[in-house]
Design an enzyme around this catalytic site. Structure first.
Site, PDB file in Angstrom:
ATOM      1  N   HIS A 102      11.074 -30.033 -86.974  1.00 38.47           N
ATOM      2  CA  HIS A 102      12.379 -29.654 -87.427  1.00 38.47           C
ATOM      3  C   HIS A 102      13.313 -29.797 -86.146  1.00 38.47           C
ATOM      4  O   HIS A 102      12.721 -29.512 -85.093  1.00 38.47           O
ATOM      5  CB  HIS A 102      12.369 -28.206 -87.879  1.00 38.47           C
ATOM      6  N   GLN A 138       3.620 -22.920 -91.627  1.00 36.49           N
ATOM      7  CA  GLN A 138       3.784 -24.473 -92.184  1.00 36.49           C
ATOM      8  C   GLN A 138       3.672 -24.292 -93.603  1.00 36.49           C
ATOM      9  O   GLN A 138       2.801 -23.650 -94.345  1.00 36.49           O
ATOM     10  CB  GLN A 138       2.622 -25.176 -91.834  1.00 36.49           C
ATOM     11  N   ASN A 179       5.473 -26.651 -87.027  1.00 32.16           N
ATOM     12  CA  ASN A 179       4.604 -25.644 -87.559  1.00 32.16           C
ATOM     13  C   ASN A 179       3.237 -26.395 -87.935  1.00 32.16           C
ATOM     14  O   ASN A 179       3.251 -27.204 -88.687  1.00 32.16           O
ATOM     15  CB  ASN A 179       5.070 -24.921 -88.617  1.00 32.16           C
ATOM     16  N   HIS A 200       5.703 -32.435 -89.577  1.00 32.15           N
ATOM     17  CA  HIS A 200       7.072 -32.733 -89.437  1.00 32.15           C
ATOM     18  C   HIS A 200       7.356 -31.735 -88.097  1.00 32.15           C
ATOM     19  O   HIS A 200       7.215 -31.017 -87.981  1.00 32.15           O
ATOM     20  CB  HIS A 200       7.463 -32.297 -90.641  1.00 32.15           C
TER      21      HIS A 200
HETATM   22  P1  AMP Z   1       7.628 -25.640 -92.793  1.00 30.36           P
HETATM   23  O1  AMP Z   1       7.566 -24.368 -93.057  1.00 30.36           O
HETATM   24  O2  AMP Z   1       7.580 -26.223 -91.293  1.00 30.36           O
HETATM   25  O3  AMP Z   1       6.230 -26.632 -93.531  1.00 30.36           O
HETATM   26  O4  AMP Z   1       8.789 -26.763 -93.447  1.00 30.36           O
HETATM   27  C1  AMP Z   1       8.917 -27.278 -94.507  1.00 30.36           C
HETATM   28  C2  AMP Z   1      10.305 -27.885 -94.640  1.00 30.36           C
HETATM   29  O5  AMP Z   1      10.465 -28.853 -95.447  1.00 30.36           O
HETATM   30  C3  AMP Z   1      11.287 -26.596 -95.143  1.00 30.36           C
HETATM   31  O6  AMP Z   1      12.230 -26.244 -94.066  1.00 30.36           O
HETATM   32  C4  AMP Z   1      11.868 -27.094 -96.382  1.00 30.36           C
HETATM   33  O7  AMP Z   1      13.235 -26.717 -96.655  1.00 30.36           O
HETATM   34  C5  AMP Z   1      11.908 -28.568 -96.385  1.00 30.36           C
HETATM   35  N1  AMP Z   1      11.547 -29.277 -97.464  1.00 30.36           N
HETATM   36  C6  AMP Z   1      10.725 -29.033 -98.520  1.00 30.36           C
HETATM   37  N2  AMP Z   1      10.759 -29.733 -99.455  1.00 30.36           N
HETATM   38  C7  AMP Z   1      11.900 -30.855 -99.227  1.00 30.36           C
HETATM   39  C8  AMP Z   1      12.524 -31.809 -99.702  1.00 30.36           C
HETATM   40  N3  AMP Z   1      12.248 -32.376-100.866  1.00 30.36           N
HETATM   41  N4  AMP Z   1      13.537 -32.649 -99.005  1.00 30.36           N
HETATM   42  C9  AMP Z   1      13.818 -32.152 -97.800  1.00 30.36           C
HETATM   43  N5  AMP Z   1      13.271 -30.876 -97.185  1.00 30.36           N
HETATM   44  C10 AMP Z   1      12.333 -30.401 -97.825  1.00 30.36           C
END
Ligand code: AMP
Length: 139
Positions: free
Chosen positions: A99, A91, A84, A97
């Protein structure tokens, strides 16, 4: 600085599954399905278009390996790779990142809304040429 930089620095714990000079991968804290993994560059960039060629290549090299390992560990045979960019595109953490999201037999995983249109040939020709002209060497 985002929370992922703190994870890279070891200031916040994570369930690490892979690390090298340029890349870190760890389990998502709020998984859509078991094995939901995040693959991130160590380079601090918010969106994919900002990433250096070096980081992009490092991620590209290990992403399939990590997908294989996630599938092997979970037993899943289908998965999505989601990336994203921008709040409007869902995002939430502004550090690049990817997924890796296994699809389970009972349907857990990524839900996708796919409102497909139809590509007009003339508009497609023009748009493809415009995009092609904008593909420049990386950073
Ligand atoms: P996005 O919506 O693509 O920005 O996804 C961010 C992702 O980061 C989400 O799926 C969250 O669950 C994950 N996330 C946020 N903080 C942490 C953390 N401390 N450790 C692991 N995953 C995280």
């Amino acid at each position: 600085m985002s929370i992922f930089t703190k994870i890279i620095r070891g200031e916040i714990p994570c369930h690490r599954v892979y690390e090298d000079e340029h890349v870190l991968a760890f389990l998502d804290i709020a998984p859509l399905s078991p094995g939901h993994t995040l693959v991130i560059p160590k380079e601090e960039k918010a969106t994919l278009d900002e990433l250096s060629d070096e980081s992009a290549a490092a991620i590209g090299r290990v992403l399939p390996r990590i997908c294989r390992a996630v599938m092997q560990a979970t037993g899943a045979t289908a998965y999505n790779v989601l990336q994203n960019n921008g709040a409007a595109a869902h995002q939430a953490v502004f550090h690049v990142h990817f997924h890796v999201i296994p699809k389970t037999a009972d349907g857990r995983g990524l839900g996708i809304g796919w409102n497909a249109g139809r590509l007009d040939p003339a508009a497609g020709r023009e748009l493809a040429a415009k995009i092609a002209a904008g593909v420049t060497p990386g950073r």
